[in-house]
Design a protein around this motif. Structure first.
Motif, short mmCIF file in Angstrom:
data_model
loop_
_atom_site.label_atom_id
_atom_site.label_comp_id
_atom_site.label_asym_id
_atom_site.label_seq_id
_atom_site.Cartn_x
_atom_site.Cartn_y
_atom_site.Cartn_z
N MET A 1 18.49 -15.82 5.43
CA MET A 1 17.57 -16.82 5.98
C MET A 1 18.32 -17.77 6.91
N PRO A 2 17.69 -18.21 8.01
CA PRO A 2 18.35 -19.16 8.91
C PRO A 2 18.69 -20.46 8.18
N THR A 3 19.87 -20.99 8.48
CA THR A 3 20.31 -22.20 7.80
C THR A 3 20.43 -23.38 8.74
N ASP A 4 20.14 -23.20 10.02
CA ASP A 4 20.21 -24.31 10.97
C ASP A 4 19.03 -24.20 11.93
N ALA A 5 18.78 -25.29 12.67
CA ALA A 5 17.60 -25.36 13.52
C ALA A 5 17.63 -24.31 14.62
N TYR A 6 18.81 -24.05 15.18
CA TYR A 6 18.91 -23.05 16.25
C TYR A 6 18.56 -21.65 15.73
N SER A 7 19.18 -21.26 14.63
CA SER A 7 18.90 -19.93 14.07
C SER A 7 17.44 -19.81 13.66
N GLN A 8 16.88 -20.89 13.13
CA GLN A 8 15.46 -20.88 12.76
C GLN A 8 14.58 -20.72 13.99
N ALA A 9 14.97 -21.36 15.09
CA ALA A 9 14.20 -21.25 16.32
C ALA A 9 14.17 -19.81 16.82
N LEU A 10 15.34 -19.16 16.85
CA LEU A 10 15.38 -17.76 17.29
C LEU A 10 14.55 -16.88 16.37
N GLN A 11 14.66 -17.10 15.07
CA GLN A 11 13.92 -16.28 14.11
C GLN A 11 12.42 -16.48 14.27
N SER A 12 11.99 -17.72 14.41
CA SER A 12 10.56 -18.01 14.52
C SER A 12 9.97 -17.42 15.80
N LEU A 13 10.71 -17.53 16.90
CA LEU A 13 10.24 -16.97 18.16
C LEU A 13 10.18 -15.44 18.09
N SER A 14 11.18 -14.84 17.46
CA SER A 14 11.21 -13.38 17.34
C SER A 14 10.07 -12.88 16.45
N ASP A 15 9.68 -13.68 15.47
CA ASP A 15 8.63 -13.27 14.53
C ASP A 15 7.23 -13.37 15.11
N LEU A 16 7.09 -13.95 16.30
CA LEU A 16 5.75 -14.12 16.88
C LEU A 16 5.11 -12.79 17.26
N GLY A 17 5.92 -11.79 17.48
CA GLY A 17 5.36 -10.49 17.85
C GLY A 17 6.48 -9.49 18.00
N PRO A 18 6.17 -8.22 18.04
CA PRO A 18 7.21 -7.20 18.18
C PRO A 18 7.97 -7.38 19.49
N LEU A 19 9.30 -7.32 19.43
CA LEU A 19 10.13 -7.46 20.62
C LEU A 19 10.39 -6.08 21.20
N ARG A 20 9.65 -5.73 22.23
CA ARG A 20 9.92 -4.49 22.95
C ARG A 20 11.11 -4.75 23.86
N VAL A 21 12.17 -4.00 23.67
CA VAL A 21 13.44 -4.35 24.32
C VAL A 21 13.33 -4.27 25.83
N TRP A 22 12.62 -3.27 26.36
CA TRP A 22 12.50 -3.18 27.82
C TRP A 22 11.77 -4.40 28.37
N SER A 23 10.74 -4.88 27.65
CA SER A 23 10.01 -6.06 28.10
C SER A 23 10.87 -7.31 27.98
N LEU A 24 11.68 -7.37 26.93
CA LEU A 24 12.60 -8.50 26.77
C LEU A 24 13.60 -8.54 27.92
N LEU A 25 14.08 -7.36 28.35
CA LEU A 25 15.00 -7.31 29.49
C LEU A 25 14.33 -7.81 30.76
N VAL A 26 13.05 -7.51 30.92
CA VAL A 26 12.31 -8.04 32.07
C VAL A 26 12.38 -9.56 32.08
N THR A 27 12.22 -10.17 30.90
CA THR A 27 12.31 -11.62 30.80
C THR A 27 13.72 -12.11 31.10
N VAL A 28 14.73 -11.40 30.60
CA VAL A 28 16.13 -11.80 30.85
C VAL A 28 16.40 -11.86 32.34
N PHE A 29 16.06 -10.78 33.05
CA PHE A 29 16.31 -10.76 34.49
C PHE A 29 15.46 -11.80 35.22
#
Length: 248
Positions: free
Chosen positions: A1-29
């Protein structure tokens, strides 16, 4: 389980929906490297910080290259990845909706000559042949433009889906928690990962429906509130320089 606010933020955002890696890369670029190449180690550091395995990133990159969205070239022992002209064009087309602060302030109704289907990301269908859109939206050549004096309170339930309302409620709760709880200093790679997940969660919702004023929506609609929080957080955590991003 996340133990700090940053790790919790990443976890909560990731849990909002399935992370399709190709779509995530579109966001990165689109967010971090819209007009410059991204080298392999930097990209791996960002994706690794988010929790994406190297194998999944390689498969997703191959898909984007096959789709003509990204090009790759060797530079010594590393690779440089860049948006193609198509990738930049597609990214630029969505940029206003993702990052723009100006929300639609007026809606217009249009009446079509016959039964037709219009892009649901630009036009909300109210009834047969009748659609609602932003007053700044380019209209079909055969559309009759109608400017309502006011919008009825029942309209929101007509044009919204329960799934989209719930998705915005969930995103709003996560963004509010991040805004209130995350106050720690972060490294460039942490800032990059957080930005990518915020933009990605926002992008996957805001690009699915027309840009309409708040008055067109029901009181439960949190889309406009999410936009304000996204802008606040992206200003608080500005885009880091790519050469400063190193593995954690």
């Amino acid at each position: 389980m996340p133990t700090d606010a940053y790790s919790q933020a990443l976890q909560s955002l990731s849990d909002l929906g399935p992370l399709r890696v190709w779509s995530l890369l579109v966001t990165v670029f689109g967010d971090l490297a819209p007009d410059q190449p991204l080298n392999g180690p930097t990209l791996s550091a960002i994706m690794g910080e988010i929790g994406i395995k190297p194998e999944a990133s390689r498969v997703a990159l191959h898909r984007l290259r096959s789709d003509g969205w990204v090009s790759s070239a060797k530079q010594g022992r590393n690779s440089l990845h860049s948006l193609t002209a198509k990738g930049r064009s597609d990214s630029d087309a969505a940029r206003g909706r993702i990052y723009g602060g100006g929300q639609a302030t007026e809606a217009v109704a249009i009446l079509m000559q016959g039964n037709t289907e219009l892009d649901p990301t630009r036009f909300a269908q109210i009834a047969s042949r009748l659609f609602l859109c932003s007053s700044t939206e380019p209209l079909p050549s055969d559309a009759m433009r109608l400017t309502p004096d006011s919008l009825p309170p029942w309209l929101g339930s007509q044009i919204e889906t329960e799934g989209m309302r719930d998705a915005y409620k969930s995103l709003h709760a996560v963004l509010t928690d991040i805004s209130e709880e995350l106050d720690q200093d972060m490294t460039p790679v942490q800032t990059a990962a957080l930005r990518v997940l915020i933009v990605h969660a926002w992008r996957r919702l805001t690009l699915k429906h027309p840009d309409l004023p708040r008055t067109a929506h029901s009181p439960d609609w949190r889309g406009h509130d999410c936009r304000a929080l996204v802008q606040t957080l992206l200003e608080r955590y500005p885009r880091p320089a790519l050469d400063a991003i190193k593995p954690a």
